[in-house]
Structure formats: C-alpha cells, structure tokens
Scaffold this motif. Sequence first.
Motif, short mmCIF file in Angstrom:
data_model
loop_
_atom_site.label_atom_id
_atom_site.label_comp_id
_atom_site.label_asym_id
_atom_site.label_seq_id
_atom_site.Cartn_x
_atom_site.Cartn_y
_atom_site.Cartn_z
N ILE A 13 0.84 -1.20 0.00
CA ILE A 13 0.00 0.00 0.00
C ILE A 13 0.88 1.25 0.00
O ILE A 13 0.63 2.22 -0.73
CB ILE A 13 -0.94 -0.02 1.22
N MET A 14 1.95 1.20 0.77
CA MET A 14 2.88 2.33 0.84
C MET A 14 3.50 2.57 -0.54
O MET A 14 3.58 3.71 -1.00
CB MET A 14 3.98 1.97 1.85
N PHE A 15 3.90 1.50 -1.17
CA PHE A 15 4.48 1.58 -2.51
C PHE A 15 3.45 2.19 -3.47
O PHE A 15 3.79 3.06 -4.28
CB PHE A 15 4.87 0.17 -2.96
N MET A 16 2.23 1.75 -3.34
CA MET A 16 1.16 2.24 -4.21
C MET A 16 0.97 3.74 -4.02
O MET A 16 0.92 4.50 -5.01
CB MET A 16 -0.13 1.48 -3.86
N VAL A 17 0.91 4.18 -2.77
CA VAL A 17 0.67 5.60 -2.50
C VAL A 17 1.87 6.43 -2.98
O VAL A 17 1.69 7.49 -3.59
CB VAL A 17 0.39 5.82 -1.01
N ALA A 18 3.08 5.90 -2.74
CA ALA A 18 4.27 6.65 -3.18
C ALA A 18 4.29 6.76 -4.70
O ALA A 18 4.55 7.84 -5.24
CB ALA A 18 5.53 5.95 -2.69
N SER A 19 3.98 5.67 -5.39
CA SER A 19 4.00 5.77 -6.85
C SER A 19 2.85 6.64 -7.35
O SER A 19 2.96 7.24 -8.42
CB SER A 19 4.00 4.41 -7.54
N THR A 56 -6.52 1.14 -8.50
CA THR A 56 -7.71 0.55 -7.86
C THR A 56 -7.63 -0.97 -7.92
O THR A 56 -7.85 -1.65 -6.91
CB THR A 56 -8.99 1.03 -8.58
N MET A 57 -7.25 -1.47 -9.09
CA MET A 57 -7.12 -2.92 -9.23
C MET A 57 -6.04 -3.44 -8.29
O MET A 57 -6.23 -4.46 -7.62
CB MET A 57 -6.79 -3.28 -10.67
N PHE A 58 -4.93 -2.71 -8.22
CA PHE A 58 -3.83 -3.14 -7.36
C PHE A 58 -4.29 -3.22 -5.90
O PHE A 58 -4.02 -4.20 -5.21
CB PHE A 58 -2.68 -2.14 -7.50
N THR A 59 -4.98 -2.17 -5.44
CA THR A 59 -5.43 -2.15 -4.05
C THR A 59 -6.40 -3.31 -3.79
O THR A 59 -6.28 -4.02 -2.78
CB THR A 59 -6.13 -0.82 -3.73
N ILE A 60 -7.33 -3.51 -4.70
CA ILE A 60 -8.32 -4.56 -4.48
C ILE A 60 -7.63 -5.92 -4.50
O ILE A 60 -7.84 -6.75 -3.60
CB ILE A 60 -9.42 -4.49 -5.56
N ILE A 61 -6.74 -6.11 -5.49
CA ILE A 61 -6.08 -7.42 -5.60
C ILE A 61 -5.21 -7.67 -4.37
O ILE A 61 -5.23 -8.75 -3.79
CB ILE A 61 -5.26 -7.51 -6.90
N ALA A 62 -4.47 -6.64 -3.94
CA ALA A 62 -3.59 -6.81 -2.78
C ALA A 62 -4.41 -7.16 -1.54
O ALA A 62 -4.08 -8.08 -0.79
CB ALA A 62 -2.77 -5.55 -2.53
N THR A 63 -5.52 -6.42 -1.33
CA THR A 63 -6.33 -6.67 -0.14
C THR A 63 -6.93 -8.07 -0.19
O THR A 63 -6.87 -8.82 0.79
CB THR A 63 -7.44 -5.61 -0.05
N VAL A 64 -7.48 -8.41 -1.34
CA VAL A 64 -8.12 -9.73 -1.45
C VAL A 64 -7.08 -10.84 -1.32
O VAL A 64 -7.31 -11.83 -0.63
CB VAL A 64 -8.89 -9.83 -2.79
N ALA A 65 -5.91 -10.62 -1.94
CA ALA A 65 -4.87 -11.66 -1.87
C ALA A 65 -4.43 -11.87 -0.43
O ALA A 65 -4.27 -13.01 0.01
CB ALA A 65 -3.68 -11.25 -2.73
N VAL A 66 -4.28 -10.77 0.31
CA VAL A 66 -3.86 -10.90 1.70
C VAL A 66 -4.93 -11.64 2.50
O VAL A 66 -4.65 -12.56 3.27
CB VAL A 66 -3.58 -9.51 2.31
#
Length: 498
Positions: free
Chosen positions: A307-313, A478-488
């Motif tokens: 998430i941090m990486f996502m926000v930074a990018s 958005t896809m990244f956040t959803i996929i990361a959350t669901v994967a976790v």
Amino acid sequence: MVSCEQVLALLAKAFVLITMLPGSEQGAHEKRLLKNLLDEYNILERPVANESEPLEVKFGLTLQQIIDVDEKNQLLITNIWLSLEWNDYNLRWNESEYGGVKDLRITPNKLWKPDVLMYNSADEGFDGTFQTNVVVKHNGSCLYVPPGIFKSTCKIDITWFPFDDQHCDMKFGSWTYDGNQLDLVLNSENGGDLSDFITNGEWYLIGMPGKKNTIVYQCCPEPYVDVTFTIQIRRRTLYYFFNLIVPCVLISSMALLGFTLPPDSGEKLTLGVTILLSLTVFLNLVAETLPQVSDAIPLLGTYFNCIMFMVASSVVLTVVVLNYHHRTADIHEMPQWIKTVFLQWLPWILGMGRPGKKITRKTILMNSRMKELELKERSSKSLLANVLDIDDDFRNVSAGGNNASMTTSLGGGFMRHPTTIEEAAMPSSGTQRDLQHILRELQFITNHMKKADEEAEVISDWKFAAMVVDRFCLIIFTMFTIIATVAVLLSAPHIIVQ
Ligand SMILES: *[C@@H]1O[C@H](CO)[C@@H](O)[C@H](O)[C@H]1NC(C)=O
Ligand SMILES: *[C@@H]1O[C@H](CO)[C@@H](O)[C@H](O)[C@H]1NC(C)=O
Ligand SMILES: *[C@@H]1O[C@H](CO)[C@@H](O)[C@H](O)[C@H]1NC(C)=O
C-alpha cells in the motif's frame, strides 16, 4: 438438693468427655505420626521398595491463564498449576493406630520430591513454581500441586501475522533421573486441564494436548522420559482488522481519489503528499504493533508495504500528470509514441472520448495510415514548396508584386517587402499597393490565428494525455489495491477470530 461437690464432679466429667473427643486428640497423634514418619526419613532417598524398579510419577497440569505472548523475545508467559502424584513407601501408616489420621500436609523440603522441571524455561530463577505443601495419604500416595508463573521459550512464527496460530511447547522432565529411575506418566489422556482457563483477549485457546516422549540416546542404554504439552493458540484478529487493515484500506483509497481530482485545482499533489504522510504516520504506529522480528516478514507488513508503494508511486505519477497537463506547444513537442499510446490506444482501451473526436479502432488505424501518407506527401511537397517559394520571391522582386504569387507566399514574404514611400506615391499603382498591403496584413493575421489554433490543439493534446494517464493510474491502482487486499485476506489461513 444438688450439692456443690456433685456440680463440680459433673463439670469435671463434661470436661473429660470434651477432651476425649477424637478431634481434640488428633494433635497428639499427628505429632507422634510426624515424628515416627520423618525422624528416620532421608529426603535424598528415592522412595521405592525395589531399587531396580522405576518410581512412577503421574504428571499433569492445569492452565489458568495465558499472561503474555512476547513475539520479540520469543516468550510465552502462563499461569499454570502442575500436578505431581507419586507413592512414597516410607510415608505409610495404619490410620487406626494414629487415631484415624488419614492424611498429612508436609512442606516439600522435608520430603523427597521428583525434580521435574520445565526444560524450556526462560525464568530468572528457572523454576518458577511456588513450593506448596505435599498432601500425603496413609497409603503413601503424595500429591504435590505447585502453582507458578511459567516463562517458557516458544518459537513464534509471525509469517501469517495477524492471522497466525502459535504452538508453544512446554517440556517437562526429571532433570537428573532417567526413565529407569523415574517414570513420568500423563495423568490424563486429554492433555492439560483447561476447565479453569480464563480467556485471553488477544489469543483464542484451541487446545493443549500432552504427549509422553521416551527417547533412548545412542550413548546410553537408559531411556529419557519427558512429557510435552503444546499450547495451541490462535490470534484474535478483530482488533487488527478494525484498527489496522480497515484504516489502511481507507487511506489507500484516498490516494486513489487523488487521480480523480482535476489538475487545474492545484490540490492534486498536495492531496497525494498528505496521504503519503498520513500513511507514514499510521505505519509508524503500526510498526509498534507488529512483532519486531526480522526472520520472517509478516503478512500484514507485506500488505502495508504494498500500500505504501502504491501511494508513493501515485505521488510520482501525479507529478507526471501535472507535468503533461501544463506542457505548452512552444516548449514541448509531443513525441509520436505519446501520441500513439496516450491519444489513441489507451483512450480506446479505457473507453475515453474527447468532444468532437471519436476514438475507435478504425480511427486509430486510419490515423496511422494518414500519418504515413502525410509524411510521404510532406517530403515531396516540401521540395515543391521550396521551389515555388524561390520562384515567388524571384518574381516578387523582379515584377514588383503579383496577386497569384502573393497568396502562395508566406508571412515571411510580407516581411521581406516593406512598402516604401516612392511605391505608395505612384498614382497608377496606388490602389493595387493598398490592396496588396491589406492582403499581407490579412495573411499575417490568419497565419497567426492558425498558429494559435495549432498551439491550442497541442495544449489540448497534452491535457488529454494527462487525463488519460490519470484515468489509467486510477484503474491500475484501484485494481492493485483490491487485488492486494483480497490476496492478503485469501492467503490468510483464517480471517476473523473473535
Ligand atoms: C525387584 O524388581 C526386579 C524387576 O522387576 C525383580 O526381578 C526383583 O526380584 C525384585 N526384587 C525384589 C526384592 O522384589
Ligand atoms: C491397622 O491396625 C489395626 C489395629 O492395630 C489392625 O487390626 C489392622 O489390621 C491394621 N491394618 C493394616 C492394614 O495393617
Ligand atoms: C491411597 O488411598 C486413596 C484414598 O484414601 C486412594 O484414592 C488411592 O488410590 C490410594 N493409593 C494407593 C497407591 O493405594
């Protein structure tokens, strides 16, 4: 009449009767019994009738409470009552010979007791038990129940934190006696006694099985016996869910929101940086909650890093978007690849349109074909134009102006031919000169407007490219956040344990 002597005699009889009651005489019996039992007693003697036979010790424990699980120091602190039961052949008596005294409570330092210790103790005093009295029965059976706060080492694996299960072993055994001298036996098939367990807010107790292990080492013939209890606990995740995961998801969706903000608002970057800062502060708090262990990266830590990486990018890409948005024609020329990717293919994939410009597969293909043609044309045309230009200039200078040639010459032509006073003074060609003058002015103005139009077109192209990048990032992140959350959440062995 009852005389005084008779009353006194009655009182004396009553006194004798009271003192004759069995309970009142126990003290003397117990004293005699203790004297008889302990005078000859040697606490070093292993209390077995036949030296070649092992003494059987029934062992069990009652888990009262899990006090703490220390991930950093790999410790488990528990409140436990041990239970040791054995038969001491030296402590037998005939109860009817001692006024019916059935049992005694004797301090453990006066008796032999098995030196059973917790092998994986991390306590300062190693043995954390409180030395309670031993209950000795007339048939020699001894029951010793020392309670204690046990600090045991436990390999805590935080890979699945906070969705983790921990299995903490507690290995008990005699420190000096081998299996031929002292035989530990589990007092219950079900393992530890959990009937008095006080539930823990952080951990859910799954079970506490016990197992007897008999190991014969290669060096020595005698077996070594231990009893190992395993405390199986599962972390309650509700706290982590509502205090760590949900806020993190919310903050990261704020970062997504930044991509929908129009660049002209001037707040785009501010929003991104503020979110990055708030996430950093939040993660600082979280870092204190996470186990400070480096041998494995906890699942939650991985998630937060993503998430941090996502926000930074997202901040980086916002800068790119702003850069594109504020580009102008006189400084930046739009490279062909940006035109192809950001003005045609990506908008088509994302289904974006521009007012007055439809983007479909057909238009993209047509555009590229047109471009090829245009390139070909330009290469041939430029030659022709050059030739014509030279021709025009030559004719302009020699003939003093020609309507047809004027229309083909560009703004530069006008600059090269300033009207002179002599020319204007000539009466025959005066009106023609004026007309020429007006024509040149008109050409200048139209050229200027054309140029301005072209510039506006380029600026609008850049703005559209910025918008496309914005939309693309919004979708990807958005896809990244959803996929990361669901994967976790899916990779966790279990999600919510209350
Ligand atoms: C002691 O036990 C051993 C093995 O169980 C047996 O062979 C031996 O006869 C016993 N000795 C006595 C005195 O009972
Ligand atoms: C206990 O002592 C009484 C009387 O002294 C006797 O009758 C009884 O048999 C003894 N019991 C045992 C188990 O030795
Ligand atoms: C000793 O006596 C108690 C009852 O007083 C009984 O529960 C226990 O099983 C006896 N133990 C042995 C070894 O006989």
